[in-house]
Design an enzyme around this catalytic site. Structure first.
Site, mmCIF file in Angstrom:
data_model
loop_
_atom_site.group_PDB
_atom_site.id
_atom_site.type_symbol
_atom_site.label_atom_id
_atom_site.label_comp_id
_atom_site.label_asym_id
_atom_site.label_seq_id
_atom_site.Cartn_x
_atom_site.Cartn_y
_atom_site.Cartn_z
ATOM 1 N N GLU A 1 -6.917 6.288 -3.980
ATOM 2 C CA GLU A 1 -7.038 7.575 -3.172
ATOM 3 C C GLU A 1 -8.363 8.354 -3.431
ATOM 4 O OE1 GLU A 1 -5.051 8.392 -1.299
ATOM 5 O OE2 GLU A 1 -2.870 7.867 -1.891
ATOM 6 N N CYS B 1 0.796 -1.169 -0.045
ATOM 7 C CA CYS B 1 0.215 0.013 -0.081
ATOM 8 C C CYS B 1 0.924 1.344 0.157
ATOM 9 C CB CYS B 1 -0.843 -0.196 1.246
ATOM 10 S SG CYS B 1 -2.406 0.855 1.088
ATOM 11 N N HIS B 2 0.682 2.127 0.895
ATOM 12 C CA HIS B 2 1.430 3.493 0.906
ATOM 13 C C HIS B 2 2.938 2.953 1.533
ATOM 14 C CE1 HIS B 2 -2.571 5.250 0.963
ATOM 15 N NE2 HIS B 2 -1.959 6.035 0.043
#
Length: 225
Positions: free
Chosen positions: A164, A133-134
């Site tokens: 997002e 993910c991030h």
């Protein structure tokens, strides 16, 4: 026993806003539980060490397994209250490093030179560099000894623009993962939003979103066994 280092954010809010963020809980617990069951020890590190905040939204996406792992004294103490600082980490102790996500990573992972040094040392010791993910934010600025970006020429994935937008965070994030990865020469691959997806390119293993932590762990375990 072989050890794996899990990297977590210290950031509590989206930039200068009062909107709370932090570690996405399941991305840490699911990965940690999987690799521990496979026989690996884990340590937890954050850019500043010490306290690691939880993204409150991540608590809406927990199941019994996540909650049980979250409730353990070991996770509460070592992952959330007293994470290691980079200066306390010896890269030689680890066969892999895993960057867990949560939006907070976008503010403290990219420019952390100490974590970058740990990561490239593990990589050059034939270890694996992984993220979900991030957590990809931690991979963006890592360079090898020749000054080349580690992700240049590599196929990787991470949280996408469409995700997002669906999360309602497109207007507050400081960058888009795909844009920044491609600036550094990476081949960014993505699949349907919020569906499990992980891929491997040599010693890099990356997952697209919060539902991909198990898939990243599975690929890593297959390589380490």
């Amino acid at each position: 026993m072989k050890k794996i280092l899990i990297v977590e954010t210290n950031v509590t809010s989206y930039g200068d806003t009062k909107d709370a963020t932090g570690l996405w809980l399941g991305e840490a617990t699911e990965f940690a539980e999987d690799v521990q069951k496979a026989g690996f020890e884990v340590d937890y590190v954050s850019p500043k060490g010490g306290f690691v905040p939880l993204d409150p939204r991540s608590m809406k996406y927990v199941d019994e397994s996540i909650m049980n792992f979250y409730a353990t004294k070991d996770f509460q103490n070592r992952a959330l209250a007293n994470s290691l600082s980079p200066s306390e980490v010896n890269p030689d102790d680890y066969v892999a490093i895993y960057y867990a996500g949560g939006h907070g990573t976008m503010w403290d992972f990219p420019e952390d030179e100490a974590l970058q040094k740990i990561t490239i040392d593990i990589y050059q010791n034939n270890g694996y560099v992984t993220s979900v993910c991030h957590g990809i934010a931690g991979l963006l600025n890592i360079k090898d000894n020749k000054g080349n970006y580690l992700i240049a020429g590599k196929t990787i994935t991470g949280f996408t623009r469409s995700e997002e937008i669906l999360a309602g965070k497109r207007s507050v994030v400081p960058f888009l993962n795909k844009v920044e990865a491609e600036k550094r020469g990476a081949n960014f691959k993505e699949k349907r939003a919020y569906k499990e997806f992980a891929l491997q390119d040599d010693q890099l293993i990356t997952g697209q979103n919060p539902f991909s932590a198990h898939a990243v762990a599975k690929l890593l375990i297959q390589n380490l066994k």
